[in-house]
Design a protein around this motif. Structure first.
Motif, PDB file in Angstrom:
ATOM      1  N   GLN A 223       0.811  -1.105   0.045  1.00 55.13           N
ATOM      2  CA  GLN A 223      -0.054  -0.096  -0.064  1.00 55.13           C
ATOM      3  C   GLN A 223       0.939   1.257   0.053  1.00 55.13           C
ATOM      4  OE1 GLN A 223      -2.484  -0.440   3.310  1.00 55.13           O
ATOM      5  NE2 GLN A 223      -4.020  -1.760   2.360  1.00 55.13           N
ATOM      6  N   TYR A 224       0.575   2.178  -0.672  1.00 48.86           N
ATOM      7  CA  TYR A 224       1.142   3.427  -0.916  1.00 48.86           C
ATOM      8  C   TYR A 224       0.992   4.182   0.330  1.00 48.86           C
ATOM      9  CZ  TYR A 224       2.564   3.041  -5.611  1.00 48.86           C
ATOM     10  OH  TYR A 224       3.350   2.953  -7.007  1.00 48.86           O
ATOM     11  N   LYS A 225       1.868   4.910   0.794  1.00 51.33           N
ATOM     12  CA  LYS A 225       1.832   5.967   2.109  1.00 51.33           C
ATOM     13  C   LYS A 225       1.406   7.280   1.535  1.00 51.33           C
ATOM     14  CE  LYS A 225       4.982   3.146   4.735  1.00 51.33           C
ATOM     15  NZ  LYS A 225       6.155   2.917   5.469  1.00 51.33           N
ATOM     16  N   TRP A 226       1.726   7.414   0.309  1.00 48.54           N
ATOM     17  CA  TRP A 226       1.305   8.926  -0.325  1.00 48.54           C
ATOM     18  C   TRP A 226       0.298   8.985  -1.157  1.00 48.54           C
ATOM     19  CZ3 TRP A 226       3.701  13.035   2.549  1.00 48.54           C
ATOM     20  CH2 TRP A 226       4.595  12.767   3.217  1.00 48.54           C
TER      21      TRP A 226
ATOM     22  N   ARG B 258      -0.244  12.307   3.142  1.00 56.11           N
ATOM     23  CA  ARG B 258       0.393  11.136   3.978  1.00 56.11           C
ATOM     24  C   ARG B 258      -0.677  10.661   4.873  1.00 56.11           C
ATOM     25  NH1 ARG B 258       2.946  10.274   8.932  1.00 56.11           N
ATOM     26  NH2 ARG B 258       4.524   8.680   8.712  1.00 56.11           N
TER      27      ARG B 258
ATOM     28  N   SER C  15      -2.783   7.077   9.397  1.00 51.21           N
ATOM     29  CA  SER C  15      -3.519   5.535   9.819  1.00 51.21           C
ATOM     30  C   SER C  15      -4.649   5.553   9.140  1.00 51.21           C
ATOM     31  CB  SER C  15      -4.036   5.768  11.410  1.00 51.21           C
ATOM     32  OG  SER C  15      -4.553   6.728  11.552  1.00 51.21           O
TER      33      SER C  15
ATOM     34  N   TYR D  72      -4.963  11.664   8.138  1.00 49.07           N
ATOM     35  CA  TYR D  72      -3.946  11.702   7.440  1.00 49.07           C
ATOM     36  C   TYR D  72      -3.345  13.264   7.435  1.00 49.07           C
ATOM     37  CZ  TYR D  72      -7.539  14.256   4.739  1.00 49.07           C
ATOM     38  OH  TYR D  72      -8.808  15.199   4.633  1.00 49.07           O
TER      39      TYR D  72
END
Length: 495
Positions: free
Chosen positions: A301-304, A315, A318, A322
């Motif tokens: 999964q992309y964090k951004w 970002r 959780s 964001y």
């Protein structure tokens, strides 16, 4: 059994290393019975099958050989020999060697030379053979029988088989159906086949395999791949689909929604991993080009995320929070990308985020540099009604002269019941036009008496062949056939 890591490889602990632990079973009289601790190489009989943690086949083969020799002494049928054959983990050569001694001792009692060629031992009698059992083929038949009986069933063995295959898939991680790579006609359910994540994606193990690396190097690279939870090129590249993400070389374990084994690669493993990625990934990208859009949900999964205009980058802190970063127009854009500064933290998920984003490590706690973006994957939804399915086609001129009784959903029931009749024809008259032809069709349900009627005309000066008119007449009939065939296909899309 208890495991430890030795030089990056998981191995069983010895009996002495776990001797401080003990297992006991409470008895009905209040006492406990201690389960004796055995070494890993000790073979025990469980449910009629001999096994040991190291999977050494010595004892099972000896037991099987003893059964065979007992059969020779008694000169009678040997049904007990086949019990547990499908669970035997000996190689074909080991199995043939062990049972070859049985035949060697039995043949004289059957009236044959014990030194007869192996092929004549197992050939059927109609081909001048003895017709003895070929043990490898017998075992293959037993294995296939077990698969046919238990695969994808709710039985305990069926569930165990699926767990084993999923573990195998996780271990190997090659794209597609593994049986195809060995010219085997075996098809597994699609959920067991791992495919590419993006257009043009390639599995890392396929790349390493094509490079001709040694077995030991492949094991080392595979350890690091599982440690970083990587499967294909898209897992080691930025969102642009062509630049290596150097985070893949860090000492931190990877994260994924898929299942990967727990690994502890050595420093030497990590150096070989970095060298292979830097060597083979750019070569592959230069050969196949930049990766395209995502065709499935990425398991890493992309964090951004980013907005469509790239004005904001988010970002994901959780599942319900964001951070919001706004583009910085004060600092100039560098080759590394545009700078973004954090402006706030918000609850929930960003509603206007339509792009996956890759960012360089933060230069400061509240400032990042955006590297690249790509479109977020959205799972396509099937039309829920027949009319909505028609509306999903880009060429709406096909339905300009279409007449449908009711809402068209009766077509689905008619197909399932086998009550649908289709008739079509085409027309080409050269005296009226040398460049146009037409086709018509009708779909009729014999039960509900509802119908669907339509026609279409095609005109093209380039498409008219330099042949007599019957060729164009056949083309017009083809228009009616192809168009009428679209409707059952659309109904099947809804199903």
């Amino acid at each position: 059994m208890s495991w430890k890591f030795c030089r990056g490889k998981a191995v069983l602990k010895s009996k002495e290393e776990v001797s401080r632990h003990s297992l006991s079973i409470p008895q009905s009289d209040g006492t406990t019975a201690v389960i004796p601790l055995e070494a890993n190489h000790v073979t025990k009989k469980t449910l009629g099958v001999w096994s040991n943690p190291l999977n050494r086949p010595t004892v099972p083969l000896e037991k099987l050989k003893t059964k065979g020799l007992d059969w020779v002494d008694k000169l009678r049928q040997y049904p007990g020999l086949f019990y547990g054959l499908s669970s035997l983990y000996a190689s074909p050569d080991e199995l043939e060697q062990a049972m070859g001694s049985v035949y060697f001792n039995a043949l004289p009692f059957l009236g044959f030379n014990r030194n007869i060629n192996k092929a004549y031992r197992t050939l059927p009698s109609e081909y001048q053979g003895i017709g003895l059992k070929h043990w490898c083929i017998e075992k293959l038949g037993k294995d296939i029988s077990v698969l046919l009986r238990h695969w994808q069933s709710d039985s305990t063995l069926g569930m165990a088989l699926q767990f084993v295959y999923e573990a195998f898939v996780m271990e190997i991680r090659l794209d597609g159906n593994y049986a195809d790579k060995y010219d085997l006609s075996i098809t597994f359910a699609p959920r067991f086949n791992i495919g590419p994540s993006r257009v043009g994606d390639v599995a890392l193990m396929d790349i390493f395999l094509a490079a001709g690396y040694s077995t030991s190097l492949m094991e080392s690279l595979n350890r690091c791949r599982r440690f970083k939870c990587a499967h294909s090129l898209s897992d080691v590249l930025f969102a642009d689909g062509k630049t290596i993400n150097y985070e893949i070389f860090s000492d931190a374990p990877g994260e994924s929604t898929s299942l990967f084994s727990w690994e502890q690669p050595t420093r030497a493993d990590q150096l070989q991993w970095k060298s292979a990625i830097l060597d083979k990934v750019p070569q592959t990208i230069s050969r196949i080009g930049q990766l395209g859009k995502y065709i499935c949900q990425p398991h890493k999964q992309y964090k951004w995320l980013a907005s469509r205009d790239r004005e904001y980058v988010y970002r994901l802190i959780s599942s319900d929070e964001y951070g919001v970063h706004k583009r910085d127009y004060v600092h100039r854009i560098t080759r590394s990308g545009s700078r973004y500064n954090k402006i706030s933290a918000q609850p929930g998920q960003p509603s206007d985020a339509t792009l996956y984003a890759s960012a360089h490590p933060p230069t400061t706690p509240d400032s990042i540099i955006l590297h690249s973006t790509c479109d977020i994957f959205h799972k396509p939804t099937n039309p829920s009604t027949f009319m909505s399915c028609l509306s999903s086609y880009s060429n709406q001129s096909l339905w300009k002269h279409l007449e449908i009784d009711g809402d068209g959903d009766w077509l689905i029931k008619s197909i399932l019941q086998g009550t649908l009749l289709i008739s079509m024809d085409g027309s080409y008259m050269s005296d009226l036009s040398q460049s146009a032809c037409s086709g018509a069709f009708i779909l009729h349900c014999t039960e509900s008496k509802q119908e669907m009627r339509g026609c279409l005309v095609d005109e093209s000066h380039q498409a008219i062949p330099r042949r007599p008119w019957p060729s164009s007449s056949a083309t017009s009939r083809l228009h009616g056939q192809s168009t009428s065939g679209l409707f059952p296909h659309q109904a099947g899309t809804i199903l």
